[in-house]
Design an enzyme around this catalytic site. Structure first.
Site, PDB file in Angstrom:
ATOM      1  N   HIS A 179       0.751   0.420  -9.918  1.00 11.48           N
ATOM      2  CA  HIS A 179      -0.088  -0.408  -9.051  1.00 11.48           C
ATOM      3  C   HIS A 179      -0.665  -1.599  -9.817  1.00 11.48           C
ATOM      4  CE1 HIS A 179      -2.890  -0.191  -5.289  1.00 11.48           C
ATOM      5  NE2 HIS A 179      -2.555  -1.437  -5.581  1.00 11.48           N
ATOM      6  N   ARG A 225       0.856  -1.186   0.000  1.00  5.62           N
ATOM      7  CA  ARG A 225       0.000   0.000   0.000  1.00  5.62           C
ATOM      8  C   ARG A 225       0.893   1.238   0.000  1.00  5.62           C
ATOM      9  NH1 ARG A 225      -2.120  -4.067   2.767  1.00  5.62           N
ATOM     10  NH2 ARG A 225      -4.355  -4.540   2.588  1.00  5.62           N
ATOM     11  N   GLU A 242      -2.496   7.989  -4.403  1.00  3.79           N
ATOM     12  CA  GLU A 242      -2.926   7.566  -5.746  1.00  3.79           C
ATOM     13  C   GLU A 242      -4.335   8.097  -6.006  1.00  3.79           C
ATOM     14  OE1 GLU A 242      -2.788   3.351  -6.411  1.00  3.79           O
ATOM     15  OE2 GLU A 242      -0.750   3.153  -5.668  1.00  3.79           O
TER      16      GLU A 242
END
Length: 217
Positions: A85, A39, A68
């Site tokens: 990601h 994360r 993000e």
């Protein structure tokens, strides 16, 4: 043993928010490689940038980012490998996620699970790969095997190209890289044939998920 999956937490005895901070980075051994595919907010962006610029951390590989889809492009430029990601975006990863949701729903509705996964999987694009390991190192063999199934440089390049866009368009471009991600198959779809037996190399390749055809080696 299955990996322990922890949520992003900001309180409690062991918060994961900014777990990688200036204090932890200062304790790393010189040249330590930092990889974050969990994360984004696990890593303190400002502390990481300072550590990279000071040369107190080795290669930095980031797949996830704080805030993000609004990335810190100053940090992106300092990384050695940067991806949007997509670490879990293999075809099998998506199928497994969908399957898990489907089966949990069947369990909740108390209905039969009739899903047949095999019929959803297309034929692998690289079912077999021959590697000549008579004169090359294990590192070279592993690199050759992995790049044959996954173009990491492509993902890195595409993300870095978004830095050339107006700032307002960068978050949209980041999302588009994820939404339009090309099909990527996992190592378990490729059977590797070595030019000669090498138990140590075979073990490394199997650890990565490849299938080894020992009978042809």
């Amino acid at each position: 043993m299955s990996p322990v999956i922890r949520p992003l937490t900001r309180s409690g005895p062991d918060p994961t928010f900014h777990l990688i901070n200036d204090k932890l980075l200062a304790r790393l051994k010189p040249g330590a490689i930092l990889v974050n595919a969990s994360r984004g907010p696990v890593v303190n962006n400002q502390a990481l940038k300072a550590a990279i610029q000071a040369g107190t951390v080795g290669p930095v590989i980031l797949d996830v980012w704080e805030n993000e889809p609004a990335l810190d492009f100053e940090l992106l430029k300092l990384t050695d490998i940067a991806t949007p990601h997509v670490a879990g975006y293999s075809f099998e990863g998506k199928i497994n996620g969908t399957t898990t949701l489907y089966r949990k729903l069947c369990e909740f509705l108390d209905t039969d699970d009739r899903l047949e996964i095999d019929c959803l999987l297309p034929a692998p694009y690289l079912p077999e790969l021959y590697l000549d390991n008579r004169s090359q190192s294990h590192q070279e063999m592993l690199y050759q095997a992995m790049t044959a199934i996954y173009d990491l440089v492509r993902d890195d390049t595409h993300l870095r190209q978004t830095a050339d866009l107006p700032a307002a368009n960068r978050p949209i471009a980041f999302d588009q890289l994820r939404k339009n991600y090309p099909v990527r198959r996992e190592a378990c779809n490729t059977r590797i044939i070595l030019s000669q037996p090498d138990p140590t190399l075979q073990n490394k390749l199997q650890t990565l998920g490849f299938i080894l055809d020992i009978t042809k080696a």
